[in-house]
Design a protein around this motif. Structure first.
Motif, PDB file in Angstrom:
ATOM      1  N   VAL A 148       0.754  -1.190   0.015  1.00 22.06           N
ATOM      2  CA  VAL A 148       0.019   0.061  -0.038  1.00 22.06           C
ATOM      3  C   VAL A 148       0.983   1.358   0.106  1.00 22.06           C
ATOM      4  O   VAL A 148       0.738   2.155  -0.733  1.00 22.06           O
ATOM      5  N   ILE A 149       1.931   1.269   0.905  1.00 24.66           N
ATOM      6  CA  ILE A 149       2.950   2.420   0.920  1.00 24.66           C
ATOM      7  C   ILE A 149       3.473   2.620  -0.456  1.00 24.66           C
ATOM      8  O   ILE A 149       3.569   3.759  -0.901  1.00 24.66           O
ATOM      9  N   LYS A 150       4.062   1.532  -0.963  1.00 23.70           N
ATOM     10  CA  LYS A 150       4.700   1.498  -2.184  1.00 23.70           C
ATOM     11  C   LYS A 150       3.855   2.047  -3.366  1.00 23.70           C
ATOM     12  O   LYS A 150       3.994   2.903  -4.335  1.00 23.70           O
ATOM     13  N   SER A 151       2.409   1.614  -3.482  1.00 25.36           N
ATOM     14  CA  SER A 151       1.500   2.170  -4.566  1.00 25.36           C
ATOM     15  C   SER A 151       0.899   3.350  -4.206  1.00 25.36           C
ATOM     16  O   SER A 151       0.742   4.166  -5.263  1.00 25.36           O
TER      17      SER A 151
ATOM     18  N   PHE B 115      11.095  -2.044   6.757  1.00 25.27           N
ATOM     19  CA  PHE B 115      11.702  -0.791   6.614  1.00 25.27           C
ATOM     20  C   PHE B 115      11.254  -0.095   5.077  1.00 25.27           C
ATOM     21  O   PHE B 115      11.116  -0.757   4.170  1.00 25.27           O
ATOM     22  N   VAL B 116      10.982   1.347   5.201  1.00 27.02           N
ATOM     23  CA  VAL B 116      10.453   1.870   4.121  1.00 27.02           C
ATOM     24  C   VAL B 116      11.557   2.813   3.552  1.00 27.02           C
ATOM     25  O   VAL B 116      12.038   3.684   4.397  1.00 27.02           O
ATOM     26  N   ASP B 117      12.034   3.017   2.454  1.00 33.79           N
ATOM     27  CA  ASP B 117      12.915   3.910   2.037  1.00 33.79           C
ATOM     28  C   ASP B 117      12.295   5.250   1.560  1.00 33.79           C
ATOM     29  O   ASP B 117      11.818   5.125   0.272  1.00 33.79           O
ATOM     30  N   VAL B 118      12.383   6.247   2.237  1.00 31.96           N
ATOM     31  CA  VAL B 118      11.437   7.409   2.081  1.00 31.96           C
ATOM     32  C   VAL B 118      12.597   8.230   1.557  1.00 31.96           C
ATOM     33  O   VAL B 118      13.756   8.622   1.987  1.00 31.96           O
TER      34      VAL B 118
ATOM     35  N   TYR C 218       7.413   4.554  -2.527  1.00 31.78           N
ATOM     36  CA  TYR C 218       8.350   4.123  -1.493  1.00 31.78           C
ATOM     37  C   TYR C 218       8.652   2.749  -1.677  1.00 31.78           C
ATOM     38  O   TYR C 218       7.624   1.999  -1.553  1.00 31.78           O
ATOM     39  N   GLU C 219      10.150   2.250  -1.741  1.00 30.12           N
ATOM     40  CA  GLU C 219      10.366   1.013  -1.668  1.00 30.12           C
ATOM     41  C   GLU C 219      10.484   0.310  -0.262  1.00 30.12           C
ATOM     42  O   GLU C 219      10.728   1.072   0.453  1.00 30.12           O
ATOM     43  N   SER C 220       9.755  -0.800  -0.171  1.00 27.60           N
ATOM     44  CA  SER C 220       9.644  -1.545   1.251  1.00 27.60           C
ATOM     45  C   SER C 220      10.889  -2.591   1.265  1.00 27.60           C
ATOM     46  O   SER C 220      11.015  -3.313   0.191  1.00 27.60           O
ATOM     47  N   ILE C 221      11.240  -2.772   2.256  1.00 22.45           N
ATOM     48  CA  ILE C 221      12.487  -3.736   2.598  1.00 22.45           C
ATOM     49  C   ILE C 221      11.974  -4.739   3.898  1.00 22.45           C
ATOM     50  O   ILE C 221      11.746  -4.118   4.761  1.00 22.45           O
ATOM     51  N   TYR C 222      11.571  -5.779   3.375  1.00 19.82           N
ATOM     52  CA  TYR C 222      11.084  -6.890   4.426  1.00 19.82           C
ATOM     53  C   TYR C 222      12.401  -7.668   4.991  1.00 19.82           C
ATOM     54  O   TYR C 222      12.764  -8.459   4.256  1.00 19.82           O
ATOM     55  N   LEU C 223      12.504  -7.525   6.352  1.00 21.60           N
ATOM     56  CA  LEU C 223      13.601  -8.420   6.989  1.00 21.60           C
ATOM     57  C   LEU C 223      12.902  -9.469   7.838  1.00 21.60           C
ATOM     58  O   LEU C 223      11.669  -9.054   8.392  1.00 21.60           O
ATOM     59  N   VAL C 224      13.284 -10.445   7.831  1.00 28.96           N
ATOM     60  CA  VAL C 224      12.751 -11.636   8.867  1.00 28.96           C
ATOM     61  C   VAL C 224      13.934 -12.107   9.483  1.00 28.96           C
ATOM     62  O   VAL C 224      14.826 -12.587   8.997  1.00 28.96           O
ATOM     63  N   ALA C 225      13.358 -12.400  10.922  1.00 32.32           N
ATOM     64  CA  ALA C 225      14.512 -13.055  11.866  1.00 32.32           C
ATOM     65  C   ALA C 225      13.786 -14.528  11.951  1.00 32.32           C
ATOM     66  O   ALA C 225      12.755 -14.802  12.366  1.00 32.32           O
TER      67      ALA C 225
ATOM     68  N   ALA D 110      12.375  12.239   0.041  1.00 31.19           N
ATOM     69  CA  ALA D 110      11.671  13.383   0.427  1.00 31.19           C
ATOM     70  C   ALA D 110      12.495  14.616  -0.354  1.00 31.19           C
ATOM     71  O   ALA D 110      13.709  14.780   0.088  1.00 31.19           O
ATOM     72  N   PRO D 111      12.104  15.638  -0.943  1.00 28.58           N
ATOM     73  CA  PRO D 111      12.828  16.729  -1.601  1.00 28.58           C
ATOM     74  C   PRO D 111      13.520  17.523  -0.422  1.00 28.58           C
ATOM     75  O   PRO D 111      14.535  17.697  -0.650  1.00 28.58           O
ATOM     76  N   LEU D 112      12.754  17.753   0.687  1.00 26.41           N
ATOM     77  CA  LEU D 112      13.312  18.793   1.554  1.00 26.41           C
ATOM     78  C   LEU D 112      14.256  17.934   2.744  1.00 26.41           C
ATOM     79  O   LEU D 112      14.925  18.471   3.262  1.00 26.41           O
ATOM     80  N   LEU D 113      13.885  16.698   2.844  1.00 31.47           N
ATOM     81  CA  LEU D 113      14.508  16.004   3.899  1.00 31.47           C
ATOM     82  C   LEU D 113      15.510  15.007   3.400  1.00 31.47           C
ATOM     83  O   LEU D 113      16.337  14.480   4.157  1.00 31.47           O
ATOM     84  N   GLY D 114      15.531  14.779   2.026  1.00 29.22           N
ATOM     85  CA  GLY D 114      16.597  13.613   1.672  1.00 29.22           C
ATOM     86  C   GLY D 114      16.102  12.372   1.699  1.00 29.22           C
ATOM     87  O   GLY D 114      15.021  11.944   1.772  1.00 29.22           O
ATOM     88  N   ARG D 115      16.941  11.266   2.134  1.00 26.79           N
ATOM     89  CA  ARG D 115      16.456   9.984   2.103  1.00 26.79           C
ATOM     90  C   ARG D 115      16.749   9.524   3.450  1.00 26.79           C
ATOM     91  O   ARG D 115      17.484   9.792   4.252  1.00 26.79           O
TER      92      ARG D 115
END
Length: 87
Positions: free
Chosen positions: A51-54, A77-80, A58-65, A82-87
């Motif tokens: 949902v966040i990606k669509s 983790f969501v790779d955000v 933003y790209e989502s990174i799913y980690l599993v332990a 933003a023009p004003l804030l960067g990455r």
């Protein structure tokens, strides 16, 4: 200063905890872990990252332990970017 309270329960792994990026085949395991967890919500399900990606692109990174084959934790983790804030 006081001492920190002890956790209610402590998890001791018999084998090492392995953390990896979730594979396509493990999506159902992600959702099953969330559904079985007492604090799991709709926002923790695999589809929420989609949902966040669509919505925002933003790209989502799913980690599993895992301990062996058993899932013991998840992290999204969501790779955000933003023009004003960067990455």
């Amino acid at each position: 200063m006081g001492t920190l309270p002890q956790p209610a329960s402590t998890f001791v792994a018999e084998t090492p905890v392995e953390i990896s990026i979730l594979s396509e085949n493990d999506r159902p395991k992600w959702n099953q872990y969330v559904e079985d967890h007492p604090d799991g919500t709709f926002f923790h399900l695999y589809g929420w990252g989609e949902v966040i990606k669509s919505t925002y692109g933003y790209e989502s990174i799913y980690l599993v332990a895992r301990v062996g084959e058993r899932v013991v934790g998840l992290a999204l983790f969501v790779d955000v970017k933003a023009p004003l804030l960067g990455r």
